[in-house]
Design a protein around this motif. Sequence first.
Motif, mmCIF file in Angstrom:
data_model
loop_
_atom_site.group_PDB
_atom_site.id
_atom_site.type_symbol
_atom_site.label_atom_id
_atom_site.label_comp_id
_atom_site.label_asym_id
_atom_site.label_seq_id
_atom_site.Cartn_x
_atom_site.Cartn_y
_atom_site.Cartn_z
ATOM 1 N N CYS A 183 1.248 -1.005 -0.134
ATOM 2 C CA CYS A 183 -0.063 0.317 -0.173
ATOM 3 C C CYS A 183 0.909 1.063 0.546
ATOM 4 C CB CYS A 183 -1.005 -0.181 1.309
ATOM 5 S SG CYS A 183 -2.012 -1.676 1.014
ATOM 6 N N LYS A 184 0.747 1.979 -0.727
ATOM 7 C CA LYS A 184 1.534 3.671 -0.756
ATOM 8 C C LYS A 184 0.941 4.176 0.332
ATOM 9 C CE LYS A 184 1.557 7.051 -4.416
ATOM 10 N NZ LYS A 184 1.204 7.369 -5.783
ATOM 11 N N ASN A 185 0.440 4.270 1.018
ATOM 12 C CA ASN A 185 0.028 5.033 2.440
ATOM 13 C C ASN A 185 -0.395 3.834 3.589
ATOM 14 O OD1 ASN A 185 0.025 7.623 0.948
ATOM 15 N ND2 ASN A 185 -2.341 7.489 0.844
ATOM 16 N N LYS A 186 0.543 3.731 3.845
ATOM 17 C CA LYS A 186 0.934 1.866 5.155
ATOM 18 C C LYS A 186 -0.257 2.323 6.412
ATOM 19 C CE LYS A 186 3.444 -1.035 7.040
ATOM 20 N NZ LYS A 186 3.715 -0.305 8.778
ATOM 21 N N ILE A 187 -0.945 2.573 6.829
ATOM 22 C CA ILE A 187 -1.702 2.250 8.231
ATOM 23 C C ILE A 187 -1.081 1.123 9.415
ATOM 24 C CG2 ILE A 187 -3.834 2.939 9.189
ATOM 25 C CD1 ILE A 187 -4.752 3.652 6.481
ATOM 26 N N ASP A 188 -0.138 1.522 10.330
ATOM 27 C CA ASP A 188 -0.286 0.480 11.133
ATOM 28 C C ASP A 188 -1.500 -0.175 12.277
ATOM 29 O OD1 ASP A 188 2.306 1.036 10.233
ATOM 30 O OD2 ASP A 188 2.844 2.162 11.777
ATOM 31 N N ILE A 189 -2.126 0.734 12.612
ATOM 32 C CA ILE A 189 -3.180 0.113 12.199
ATOM 33 C C ILE A 189 -4.344 1.552 13.264
ATOM 34 C CG2 ILE A 189 -2.730 1.769 15.416
ATOM 35 C CD1 ILE A 189 -3.407 -0.791 16.578
ATOM 36 N N VAL A 200 1.370 4.657 11.796
ATOM 37 C CA VAL A 200 0.382 5.303 10.957
ATOM 38 C C VAL A 200 -0.871 4.979 11.682
ATOM 39 C CG1 VAL A 200 0.633 5.200 8.619
ATOM 40 C CG2 VAL A 200 2.415 5.569 9.193
ATOM 41 N N TYR A 201 -1.644 5.530 12.250
ATOM 42 C CA TYR A 201 -3.305 4.869 12.122
ATOM 43 C C TYR A 201 -4.155 6.110 11.890
ATOM 44 C CZ TYR A 201 -2.332 8.685 15.897
ATOM 45 O OH TYR A 201 -2.778 9.874 16.653
ATOM 46 N N THR A 202 -5.121 5.258 11.959
ATOM 47 C CA THR A 202 -6.564 6.741 11.080
ATOM 48 C C THR A 202 -7.444 5.430 13.034
ATOM 49 O OG1 THR A 202 -8.230 6.050 9.746
ATOM 50 C CG2 THR A 202 -7.330 3.881 10.174
#
Length: 90
Positions: A8-14, A47-49
């Motif tokens: 993924c281009k924008n990696k989200i860890d959690i 990196v989280y959302t």
Amino acid sequence: MGKRMPECKNKIDISIILINYNSTCHTINCINSIRIRERERERGKLVYTIIVVDNNSKKEEKQKLRDWLALPEQKDIISMFSNINTGFTG
């Protein structure tokens, strides 16, 4: 051999999913706490959302949450507002 997942281009860890039901103050406090703890971390940036799901709160509670989420510093939060209470796992 299994297929490899595409990077993924924008990696989200959690992804942090918060369910709100007539508890806007607790939800806001939780989000503020997450943001403070992440700023205090000395290691690499996580990196989280944050996703907030309102489960058909009372009108006043729902409006308080909408108003808070409309603030510019909350623009990264994903929100969903249900018109029916589907329960915690709904």
